[in-house]
Design an enzyme around this catalytic site. Structure first.
Site, PDB file in Angstrom:
ATOM      1  N   GLN A 163       0.845  -1.151  -0.080  1.00 39.68           N
ATOM      2  CA  GLN A 163       0.111   0.000  -0.123  1.00 39.68           C
ATOM      3  C   GLN A 163       0.784   1.242   0.046  1.00 39.68           C
ATOM      4  OE1 GLN A 163      -2.846   0.479   3.347  1.00 39.68           O
ATOM      5  NE2 GLN A 163      -3.802   2.149   2.183  1.00 39.68           N
TER       6      GLN A 163
ATOM      7  N   HIS B 150      -8.582   1.861  -1.174  1.00 39.29           N
ATOM      8  CA  HIS B 150      -8.872   1.712  -2.560  1.00 39.29           C
ATOM      9  C   HIS B 150      -9.031   0.216  -2.934  1.00 39.29           C
ATOM     10  CE1 HIS B 150      -4.790   2.268  -2.388  1.00 39.29           C
ATOM     11  NE2 HIS B 150      -4.394   1.647  -3.234  1.00 39.29           N
TER      12      HIS B 150
HETATM   13  P1  AMP Z   1      -1.362   1.120  -3.736  1.00 39.41           P
HETATM   14  O1  AMP Z   1       0.044   0.901  -3.782  1.00 39.41           O
HETATM   15  O2  AMP Z   1      -2.113  -0.401  -3.573  1.00 39.41           O
HETATM   16  O3  AMP Z   1      -1.660   1.823  -2.401  1.00 39.41           O
HETATM   17  O4  AMP Z   1      -2.087   1.770  -4.849  1.00 39.41           O
HETATM   18  C1  AMP Z   1      -1.814   3.202  -5.143  1.00 39.41           C
HETATM   19  C2  AMP Z   1      -2.208   3.342  -6.504  1.00 39.41           C
HETATM   20  O5  AMP Z   1      -2.650   4.681  -6.761  1.00 39.41           O
HETATM   21  C3  AMP Z   1      -0.834   3.053  -7.484  1.00 39.41           C
HETATM   22  O6  AMP Z   1      -1.363   1.852  -8.446  1.00 39.41           O
HETATM   23  C4  AMP Z   1      -0.775   4.357  -8.364  1.00 39.41           C
HETATM   24  O7  AMP Z   1      -0.208   3.993  -9.387  1.00 39.41           O
HETATM   25  C5  AMP Z   1      -2.107   4.873  -7.970  1.00 39.41           C
HETATM   26  N1  AMP Z   1      -1.922   6.387  -8.046  1.00 39.41           N
HETATM   27  C6  AMP Z   1      -1.424   7.128  -7.288  1.00 39.41           C
HETATM   28  N2  AMP Z   1      -1.590   8.625  -7.569  1.00 39.41           N
HETATM   29  C7  AMP Z   1      -2.326   8.680  -8.436  1.00 39.41           C
HETATM   30  C8  AMP Z   1      -3.101   9.435  -9.279  1.00 39.41           C
HETATM   31  N3  AMP Z   1      -2.915  10.842  -8.960  1.00 39.41           N
HETATM   32  N4  AMP Z   1      -4.150   9.320 -10.170  1.00 39.41           N
HETATM   33  C9  AMP Z   1      -4.404   8.050 -10.414  1.00 39.41           C
HETATM   34  N5  AMP Z   1      -3.519   6.926  -9.560  1.00 39.41           N
HETATM   35  C10 AMP Z   1      -2.855   7.192  -8.647  1.00 39.41           C
END
Ligand code: AMP
Length: 112
Positions: free
Chosen positions: A93, A99
């Site tokens: 995470q 999410h």
């Molecule tokens: P996690 O690593 O499970 O917390 O997932 C976070 C996700 O958010 C990752 O896949 C990132 O690529 C995505 N992410 C981070 N910032 C943004 C943003 N501004 N818009 C869309 N996706 C994002």
């Protein structure tokens, strides 16, 4: 949460490719897609992670799953899709606003 990027996407102060929005959840395409379809479904209210869920949040979590199913159908993922919720640093995470990742559109490897 002032510095939370997903809160900013929810309130419209940060850009995103939004594919669904209602009074409880927002869904938008991941900035770094890991599959042809990679959508994030987030509660509009800031919830840090699955570890922060309370019994009263059961309805919103269920709603997130229903929206995931509807988005998978819209994305034509009839061959299957994966829903992932990373919880905590060891699980990967990186954004601490809970999410659901909706992944599909290619053969996904077994989890490990
Ligand atoms: P996690 O690593 O499970 O917390 O997932 C976070 C996700 O958010 C990752 O896949 C990132 O690529 C995505 N992410 C981070 N910032 C943004 C943003 N501004 N818009 C869309 N996706 C994002």
């Amino acid at each position: 949460m002032g510095d939370c990027i997903f809160c900013k996407i929810v309130d419209g102060s940060a850009p995103a490719d939004i594919v669904h929005r209602d009074e409880r959840v927002t869904a938008f395409r991941d900035l770094h897609p890991a599959a042809p379809t990679h959508i994030l479904i987030v509660p509009n209210r800031h919830i840090h992670s699955v570890n922060a869920l309370e019994t009263a949040d059961a309805e919103i979590v269920g709603h997130m799953l229903v929206i995931a199913k509807e988005l998978a159908a819209k994305e034509n993922l009839s061959d299957g899709f994966r829903l992932v919720t990373n919880t905590g640093p060891q699980a990967g995470q990186t954004v601490f606003h809970m999410h659901l990742h909706l992944l599909g559109g290619r053969q996904l490897r077994a989890m490990g």
